[in-house]
Design a protein around this motif. Structure first.
Motif, mmCIF file in Angstrom:
data_model
loop_
_atom_site.group_PDB
_atom_site.id
_atom_site.type_symbol
_atom_site.label_atom_id
_atom_site.label_comp_id
_atom_site.label_asym_id
_atom_site.label_seq_id
_atom_site.Cartn_x
_atom_site.Cartn_y
_atom_site.Cartn_z
ATOM 1 N N VAL A 170 48.548 71.603 31.101
ATOM 2 C CA VAL A 170 47.826 71.338 32.339
ATOM 3 C C VAL A 170 46.391 71.821 32.173
ATOM 4 O O VAL A 170 46.100 72.657 31.314
ATOM 5 C CB VAL A 170 48.451 72.015 33.578
ATOM 6 C CG1 VAL A 170 49.734 71.332 33.981
ATOM 7 C CG2 VAL A 170 48.637 73.487 33.358
ATOM 8 N N ASN A 211 34.628 72.785 43.648
ATOM 9 C CA ASN A 211 36.068 72.660 43.891
ATOM 10 C C ASN A 211 36.823 72.699 42.568
ATOM 11 O O ASN A 211 36.260 72.477 41.497
ATOM 12 C CB ASN A 211 36.367 71.359 44.646
ATOM 13 C CG ASN A 211 37.755 71.363 45.232
ATOM 14 O OD1 ASN A 211 38.268 72.405 45.648
ATOM 15 N ND2 ASN A 211 38.413 70.213 45.265
ATOM 16 N N ILE A 224 45.365 69.563 37.106
ATOM 17 C CA ILE A 224 45.709 68.203 36.674
ATOM 18 C C ILE A 224 46.587 68.226 35.419
ATOM 19 O O ILE A 224 46.421 69.074 34.541
ATOM 20 C CB ILE A 224 44.463 67.325 36.403
ATOM 21 C CG1 ILE A 224 43.493 67.998 35.434
ATOM 22 C CG2 ILE A 224 43.777 66.963 37.699
ATOM 23 C CD1 ILE A 224 42.387 67.062 34.963
ATOM 24 N N GLU A 225 47.470 67.263 35.418
ATOM 25 C CA GLU A 225 48.318 67.054 34.247
ATOM 26 C C GLU A 225 47.954 65.742 33.562
ATOM 27 O O GLU A 225 48.228 65.555 32.379
ATOM 28 C CB GLU A 225 49.783 67.017 34.701
ATOM 29 C CG GLU A 225 50.768 66.956 33.561
ATOM 30 C CD GLU A 225 52.212 66.993 34.034
ATOM 31 O OE1 GLU A 225 52.450 67.068 35.242
ATOM 32 O OE2 GLU A 225 53.088 66.924 33.162
ATOM 33 N N SER A 281 42.738 61.602 35.611
ATOM 34 C CA SER A 281 43.236 60.687 36.641
ATOM 35 C C SER A 281 43.401 61.471 37.945
ATOM 36 O O SER A 281 44.175 62.432 38.009
ATOM 37 C CB SER A 281 44.580 60.102 36.191
ATOM 38 O OG SER A 281 45.015 59.133 37.114
ATOM 39 N N THR A 338 46.680 73.485 47.178
ATOM 40 C CA THR A 338 45.769 73.586 48.327
ATOM 41 C C THR A 338 44.611 72.620 48.104
ATOM 42 O O THR A 338 44.324 72.239 46.969
ATOM 43 C CB THR A 338 45.197 75.003 48.481
ATOM 44 O OG1 THR A 338 44.503 75.350 47.270
ATOM 45 C CG2 THR A 338 46.288 76.021 48.740
ATOM 46 N N TYR A 390 52.578 74.456 31.208
ATOM 47 C CA TYR A 390 53.221 74.430 32.520
ATOM 48 C C TYR A 390 54.371 73.451 32.500
ATOM 49 O O TYR A 390 54.133 72.271 32.241
ATOM 50 C CB TYR A 390 52.227 74.000 33.583
ATOM 51 C CG TYR A 390 52.803 73.873 34.958
ATOM 52 C CD1 TYR A 390 52.771 74.946 35.838
ATOM 53 C CD2 TYR A 390 53.377 72.684 35.383
ATOM 54 C CE1 TYR A 390 53.294 74.826 37.112
ATOM 55 C CE2 TYR A 390 53.914 72.564 36.650
ATOM 56 C CZ TYR A 390 53.858 73.645 37.506
ATOM 57 O OH TYR A 390 54.380 73.538 38.760
HETATM 58 C C1 LIG Z 1 51.161 70.872 37.599
HETATM 59 C C2 LIG Z 1 50.350 69.958 38.493
HETATM 60 C C3 LIG Z 1 49.722 68.847 37.961
HETATM 61 C C4 LIG Z 1 48.953 67.982 38.779
HETATM 62 N N1 LIG Z 1 48.327 66.919 38.213
HETATM 63 C C5 LIG Z 1 47.525 66.129 38.987
HETATM 64 C C6 LIG Z 1 46.773 65.051 38.383
HETATM 65 O O1 LIG Z 1 46.810 64.825 37.188
HETATM 66 N N2 LIG Z 1 46.002 64.297 39.215
HETATM 67 C C7 LIG Z 1 45.918 64.519 40.572
HETATM 68 O O2 LIG Z 1 45.195 63.798 41.265
HETATM 69 N N3 LIG Z 1 46.608 65.548 41.153
HETATM 70 C C8 LIG Z 1 47.396 66.347 40.389
HETATM 71 N N4 LIG Z 1 48.074 67.389 40.954
HETATM 72 C C9 LIG Z 1 47.976 67.594 42.428
HETATM 73 C C10 LIG Z 1 46.680 68.295 42.841
HETATM 74 O O3 LIG Z 1 46.428 69.409 42.013
HETATM 75 C C11 LIG Z 1 46.808 68.775 44.310
HETATM 76 O O4 LIG Z 1 47.053 67.669 45.151
HETATM 77 C C12 LIG Z 1 45.581 69.543 44.811
HETATM 78 O O5 LIG Z 1 45.950 70.266 45.962
HETATM 79 C C13 LIG Z 1 44.387 68.638 45.123
HETATM 80 O O6 LIG Z 1 43.294 69.457 45.484
HETATM 81 P P1 LIG Z 1 41.957 68.884 46.141
HETATM 82 O O7 LIG Z 1 42.352 68.192 47.436
HETATM 83 O O8 LIG Z 1 41.102 70.099 46.378
HETATM 84 O O9 LIG Z 1 41.342 67.923 45.175
HETATM 85 C C14 LIG Z 1 48.835 68.255 40.166
HETATM 86 C C15 LIG Z 1 49.474 69.391 40.712
HETATM 87 C C16 LIG Z 1 50.205 70.235 39.882
HETATM 88 C C17 LIG Z 1 50.862 71.465 40.488
#
Ligand SMILES: Cc1cc2nc3c(=O)[nH]c(=O)nc-3n(C[C@H](O)[C@H](O)[C@H](O)COP(=O)(O)O)c2cc1C
Length: 163
Positions: A20, A33, A37-38, A53, A89, A156
């Motif tokens: 991650v 901010n 992301i994964e 993405s 969050t 992760y």
């Molecule tokens: C392990 C993990 C991987 C995630 N990967 C992604 C990703 O690749 N792309 C994405 O848009 N959100 C991903 N998310 C969800 C966002 O991190 C999450 O919705 C976040 O609260 C968005 O924050 P923001 O509204 O401040 O942008 C992932 C969450 C976790 C826990």
């Protein structure tokens, strides 16, 4: 035996453990901010590029539409709690840098924060983007790379230990 199944069943078998990352973006109001992301990948050797993405509903999406830079951060194990915070969050509601007590210095490209507890930071400029269903793939050209030789990479969930 190979059998047809639903996508979540098939995907669960191949997507863990995963690397991650965090993406740092700039809010429209000039604060910063963080998003966990994964879904990211290296997409070019020369010039060096990474794609990330980002869901259309994420605040990070708004940030990238407003400011065309991101830092791709490869976290260390010490950053586990921050990864949970930034993946659960939204920057619409909280300042994740304050909430996560994030240590950083200013980057060189567009002054986006370089996370000093991380293993690696890549400073990227968005050079193109592609809509992919309910996400946008942002392709960033790397202008500056940072490495912390004291840190290891976080997986992760954490890699299973050998027997
Ligand atoms: C392990 C993990 C991987 C995630 N990967 C992604 C990703 O690749 N792309 C994405 O848009 N959100 C991903 N998310 C969800 C966002 O991190 C999450 O919705 C976040 O609260 C968005 O924050 P923001 O509204 O401040 O942008 C992932 C969450 C976790 C826990």
């Amino acid at each position: 035996m190979m059998q047809i199944c639903d996508l979540p069943t098939a995907y669960a078998g191949v997507h863990l453990p995963a690397k991650v990352a965090l993406a740092v973006t700039q809010k429209p109001d000039d604060q910063f901010n963080l998003i966990t992301i994964e879904w990211f990948m290296r997409t070019s050797i020369q010039p060096p590029m990474f794609a990330i993405s980002i869901g259309l509903s994420r605040y990070s999406h708004d940030c990238l539409e407003a400011n065309r830079f991101f830092n791709l951060v490869f976290p260390s194990p010490e950053m586990k709690a921050l990864l949970t915070l930034c993946g659960s969050t939204s920057g619409r509601d909280i300042d994740k840098f304050t909430a996560g007590d994030v240590k950083f210095i200013a980057g060189k490209l567009h002054k986006l924060p370089i996370l000093t507890d991380a293993l690696v930071n890549f400073e990227c400029e968005v050079v193109s983007q592609v809509r992919s269903g309910d996400h946008t793939i942002y392709i960033g050209q790397v202008h500056y790379s940072w490495h912390n030789s004291d840190k290891a990479l976080f997986f992760y969930p954490e890699k299973p230990k050998p027997e």
